[in-house]
Design a protein around this motif. Structure first.
Motif, PDB file in Angstrom:
ATOM      1  N   GLY A  91       7.344 -34.147  14.121  1.00 58.37           N
ATOM      2  CA  GLY A  91       7.859 -34.817  15.310  1.00 58.37           C
ATOM      3  C   GLY A  91       9.376 -34.910  15.226  1.00 58.37           C
ATOM      4  O   GLY A  91       9.950 -34.833  14.134  1.00 58.37           O
ATOM      5  N   SER A  92      10.016 -35.056  16.387  1.00 57.57           N
ATOM      6  CA  SER A  92      11.477 -35.227  16.335  1.00 57.57           C
ATOM      7  C   SER A  92      11.796 -36.543  15.632  1.00 57.57           C
ATOM      8  O   SER A  92      12.839 -36.690  15.004  1.00 57.57           O
ATOM      9  CB  SER A  92      12.094 -35.157  17.726  1.00 57.57           C
ATOM     10  N   GLU A  93      10.857 -37.477  15.701  1.00 56.22           N
ATOM     11  CA  GLU A  93      11.047 -38.742  14.995  1.00 56.22           C
ATOM     12  C   GLU A  93      11.081 -38.519  13.483  1.00 56.22           C
ATOM     13  O   GLU A  93      11.825 -39.198  12.760  1.00 56.22           O
ATOM     14  CB  GLU A  93       9.879 -39.662  15.349  1.00 56.22           C
ATOM     15  N   MET A  96      14.468 -37.381  12.740  1.00 61.20           N
ATOM     16  CA  MET A  96      15.405 -38.527  12.777  1.00 61.20           C
ATOM     17  C   MET A  96      15.372 -39.276  11.457  1.00 61.20           C
ATOM     18  O   MET A  96      16.407 -39.651  10.901  1.00 61.20           O
ATOM     19  CB  MET A  96      14.973 -39.529  13.860  1.00 61.20           C
ATOM     20  N   PHE A 117      15.235 -45.440  22.961  1.00 62.05           N
ATOM     21  CA  PHE A 117      13.973 -45.104  22.306  1.00 62.05           C
ATOM     22  C   PHE A 117      13.669 -46.037  21.123  1.00 62.05           C
ATOM     23  O   PHE A 117      14.437 -46.130  20.174  1.00 62.05           O
ATOM     24  CB  PHE A 117      14.043 -43.650  21.833  1.00 62.05           C
ATOM     25  N   TYR A 160      23.506 -42.454  17.891  1.00 59.97           N
ATOM     26  CA  TYR A 160      22.262 -41.916  18.471  1.00 59.97           C
ATOM     27  C   TYR A 160      22.329 -42.046  19.991  1.00 59.97           C
ATOM     28  O   TYR A 160      22.488 -43.152  20.521  1.00 59.97           O
ATOM     29  CB  TYR A 160      21.040 -42.694  17.937  1.00 59.97           C
ATOM     30  N   CYS A 162      20.318 -40.667  23.666  1.00 61.34           N
ATOM     31  CA  CYS A 162      19.041 -40.158  24.141  1.00 61.34           C
ATOM     32  C   CYS A 162      19.243 -39.744  25.597  1.00 61.34           C
ATOM     33  O   CYS A 162      19.596 -40.583  26.427  1.00 61.34           O
ATOM     34  CB  CYS A 162      18.018 -41.292  24.017  1.00 61.34           C
ATOM     35  N   ASN A 166      14.910 -42.634  27.155  1.00 61.79           N
ATOM     36  CA  ASN A 166      13.633 -43.345  27.214  1.00 61.79           C
ATOM     37  C   ASN A 166      13.937 -44.783  26.810  1.00 61.79           C
ATOM     38  O   ASN A 166      14.479 -44.969  25.731  1.00 61.79           O
ATOM     39  CB  ASN A 166      12.648 -42.716  26.219  1.00 61.79           C
ATOM     40  N   ASP A 193      19.136 -36.888  21.250  1.00 57.89           N
ATOM     41  CA  ASP A 193      17.683 -36.833  21.380  1.00 57.89           C
ATOM     42  C   ASP A 193      17.345 -36.310  22.774  1.00 57.89           C
ATOM     43  O   ASP A 193      17.546 -36.999  23.775  1.00 57.89           O
ATOM     44  CB  ASP A 193      17.101 -38.236  21.149  1.00 57.89           C
ATOM     45  N   ALA A 195      14.222 -35.231  23.903  1.00 60.18           N
ATOM     46  CA  ALA A 195      12.761 -35.102  23.935  1.00 60.18           C
ATOM     47  C   ALA A 195      12.269 -34.676  25.322  1.00 60.18           C
ATOM     48  O   ALA A 195      11.215 -34.054  25.454  1.00 60.18           O
ATOM     49  CB  ALA A 195      12.107 -36.415  23.517  1.00 60.18           C
ATOM     50  N   TYR A 196      13.043 -35.013  26.368  1.00 55.98           N
ATOM     51  CA  TYR A 196      12.629 -34.710  27.748  1.00 55.98           C
ATOM     52  C   TYR A 196      13.481 -33.596  28.361  1.00 55.98           C
ATOM     53  O   TYR A 196      13.602 -33.500  29.592  1.00 55.98           O
ATOM     54  CB  TYR A 196      12.681 -35.998  28.591  1.00 55.98           C
ATOM     55  N   THR A 222      11.252 -31.665  21.141  1.00 55.11           N
ATOM     56  CA  THR A 222       9.886 -31.913  20.671  1.00 55.11           C
ATOM     57  C   THR A 222       8.837 -31.069  21.390  1.00 55.11           C
ATOM     58  O   THR A 222       9.058 -30.629  22.527  1.00 55.11           O
ATOM     59  CB  THR A 222       9.540 -33.413  20.840  1.00 55.11           C
ATOM     60  N   SER A 224       5.985 -32.602  21.754  1.00 48.87           N
ATOM     61  CA  SER A 224       5.077 -33.694  22.123  1.00 48.87           C
ATOM     62  C   SER A 224       4.949 -33.913  23.621  1.00 48.87           C
ATOM     63  O   SER A 224       3.959 -34.456  24.090  1.00 48.87           O
ATOM     64  CB  SER A 224       5.564 -35.013  21.512  1.00 48.87           C
ATOM     65  N   LYS A 225       5.978 -33.551  24.377  1.00 52.22           N
ATOM     66  CA  LYS A 225       6.000 -33.927  25.796  1.00 52.22           C
ATOM     67  C   LYS A 225       5.541 -32.757  26.669  1.00 52.22           C
ATOM     68  O   LYS A 225       4.393 -32.689  27.055  1.00 52.22           O
ATOM     69  CB  LYS A 225       7.405 -34.410  26.173  1.00 52.22           C
ATOM     70  N   ARG A 233       2.103 -33.802  15.922  1.00 49.34           N
ATOM     71  CA  ARG A 233       3.372 -34.196  15.325  1.00 49.34           C
ATOM     72  C   ARG A 233       4.258 -33.021  14.941  1.00 49.34           C
ATOM     73  O   ARG A 233       4.268 -32.576  13.792  1.00 49.34           O
ATOM     74  CB  ARG A 233       3.146 -35.100  14.087  1.00 49.34           C
ATOM     75  N   ILE A 234       4.961 -32.502  15.899  1.00 49.41           N
ATOM     76  CA  ILE A 234       5.941 -31.449  15.566  1.00 49.41           C
ATOM     77  C   ILE A 234       7.130 -31.472  16.526  1.00 49.41           C
ATOM     78  O   ILE A 234       6.973 -31.580  17.742  1.00 49.41           O
ATOM     79  CB  ILE A 234       5.278 -30.044  15.471  1.00 49.41           C
TER      80      ILE A 234
HETATM   81  C1  LIG Z   1      13.276 -40.188  23.431  1.00 46.18           C
HETATM   82  C2  LIG Z   1      12.187 -39.848  22.514  1.00 46.18           C
HETATM   83  N1  LIG Z   1      12.468 -39.265  21.358  1.00 46.18           N
HETATM   84  C3  LIG Z   1      11.504 -38.920  20.497  1.00 46.18           C
HETATM   85  C4  LIG Z   1      10.195 -39.193  20.773  1.00 46.18           C
HETATM   86  C5  LIG Z   1       9.158 -38.842  19.760  1.00 46.18           C
HETATM   87  O1  LIG Z   1       9.029 -37.495  19.727  1.00 46.18           O
HETATM   88  P1  LIG Z   1       8.089 -36.843  18.625  1.00 46.18           P
HETATM   89  O2  LIG Z   1       6.698 -36.991  19.107  1.00 46.18           O
HETATM   90  O3  LIG Z   1       8.568 -35.432  18.572  1.00 46.18           O
HETATM   91  O4  LIG Z   1       8.345 -37.562  17.344  1.00 46.18           O
HETATM   92  C6  LIG Z   1       9.839 -39.815  21.961  1.00 46.18           C
HETATM   93  C7  LIG Z   1       8.440 -40.138  22.250  1.00 46.18           C
HETATM   94  O5  LIG Z   1       8.099 -40.925  23.052  1.00 46.18           O
HETATM   95  C8  LIG Z   1      10.858 -40.151  22.843  1.00 46.18           C
HETATM   96  O6  LIG Z   1      10.595 -40.761  23.987  1.00 46.18           O
END
Ligand SMILES: Cc1ncc(COP(=O)(O)O)c(C=O)c1O
Length: 368
Positions: A91-93, A96, A117, A160, A162, A166, A193, A195-196, A222, A224-225, A233-234
């Motif tokens: 995951g991007s998390e 992080m 986030f 950080y 975003c 989010n 970040d 992610a979107y 990510t 994930s979205k 989780r990637i």
């Molecule tokens: C802004 C943001 N960054 C990262 C994530 C998590 O991403 P990942 O599932 O790749 O860890 C989310 C998930 O909600 C998010 O909203």
């Protein structure tokens, strides 16, 4: 407990995820649930990713490829960037977490926003380092880049950002970011970040951080979205090769796992799913905003333009959020109240399937 724990860990509040479908079914005796709480892809996972993951199960007795070479090569081709500028993680998390572990020294400080986030907020609070949470204006819910610049001092190590943010859905523009990044010292890492990213990239004023040739920017994205494989989780990141080589040393050697690597590799070829996901989101956004505008004109809420797959609603008071949230749950709709994000008077709703969106709007109109 007699085992000594650092004070910042003792005080840490665990990440609170959106409510789970099964939990709500059980609590309210419902059979049908619409989960519009966690910005997940309502279409499910990328079919190509699923097919590839199923095929890869034969090798689950083997450890994953430490360098994730196939996947990094594919990302390298797709984004036209050298493989040495790419890292992948759980995951991007997960990336992080690796960044914080890799770069933070004892007196280093971090800067971010107070309404961003929650995953990053938890990671930052889980360190002994000081983090400055700069207030986001309640007028536009955009990152306060000037406020962040004003907090930079000799100890600043990581900023950080975003974008889209989010939980607010807002972006800072190319012009705003150009002005900001010029003023950040090169010794400060800027985590972008994104992610979107896929939802926002079509907008003229959206800054794609990969196009900025600064050696201190780390772009995080990510699967994930838009690709719908949050459960596996990637995520991936782009940065200067010196930063990547540090991250590759520090990350858990075997992340991401075999299934995740196989799924992500195939997802990158699933353009059909990507386009379908973006189109569904755009249609849902138009529907939501048309309906929300009516409620806004009646003075019942404020909504904010979003560049992602969710929308922020400002209801002025936490009691109204609590009431709407609990009433929606009874109707089988799960949304996200934002108390843990530092916005107790707001809620966030994810854009879902057409019928889910209609169910939410119908229920909201009734309740509000
Ligand atoms: C802004 C943001 N960054 C990262 C994530 C998590 O991403 P990942 O599932 O790749 O860890 C989310 C998930 O909600 C998010 O909203």
């Amino acid at each position: 407990m007699i085992i000594k724990v650092p004070e910042y860990i003792e005080n840490l509040k665990a990440y609170v995820p959106g409510k789970a479908i099964e939990e709500i079914k059980k609590d309210f005796g419902l059979s049908e649930i619409h989960k519009l709480a966690s910005n997940e892809n309502p279409l499910g996972p990328s079919p190509k990713a699923v097919e590839a993951m199923l095929k890869s199960t034969d090798s689950l007795n083997r450890y994953p490829d430490v360098g994730a070479l196939d996947l990094r090569n594919k990302l390298s081709q797709k984004f036209k960037i050298d493989i040495n500028n790419i890292v992948v993680g759980s995951g991007s998390e997960g990336i992080m977490a690796t960044i914080l572990r890799s770069f933070l020294c004892e007196n280093d400080e971090l800067i971010t926003s107070d309404s961003t986030f929650i995953g990053f907020q938890v990671l930052a609070r889980g360190r002994a380092n000081k983090t400055h949470f700069v207030e986001m204006s309640r007028a536009d819910y955009k990152f306060n880049l000037n406020g962040i610049l004003a907090k930079i001092n000799a100890n600043t190590k990581i900023i950080y950002l975003c974008n889209p943010n989010n939980p607010t859905g807002t972006i800072f523009t190319k012009a705003e970011f150009n002005d900001f990044i010029k003023q950040v010292p090169e010794s400060v890492i800027v985590i972008m970040d994104e992610a979107y990213f896929e939802y926002a990239q079509g907008h003229q004023e959206y800054p794609d951080s990969m196009l900025y040739k600064y050696e201190n920017i780390i772009t995080l994205r990510t699967f994930s979205k838009i690709y719908g494989i949050a459960g596996i989780r990637i995520g991936y990141g782009f940065a200067h090769k010196d930063i990547i080589s540090i991250l590759m040393k520090v990350k858990l050697p075997f992340e991401p796992n075999n299934l995740a690597q196989a799924g992500a590799l195939a997802a990158l070829d699933d353009d059909e799913f990507l386009i379908k996901s973006i189109e569904l989101n755009e249609k849902g956004y138009d529907y939501f905003t048309t309906e929300l505008e009516v409620l806004q004109k009646q003075g019942k809420l404020k909504w904010f333009p979003s560049f992602a797959n969710f929308i922020l609603l400002d209801l002025e008071k936490q009691e109204r959020v609590d009431f709407i949230n609990s009433s929606l749950l009874k109707e089988g709709v799960i949304i996200r109240p934002l108390i843990a994000f530092g916005l107790p008077h707001c809620l966030r709703v994810t854009i879902g399937l057409e019928e889910e969106n209609q169910t939410f709007i119908k229920a909201l109109k009734k309740i509000i």
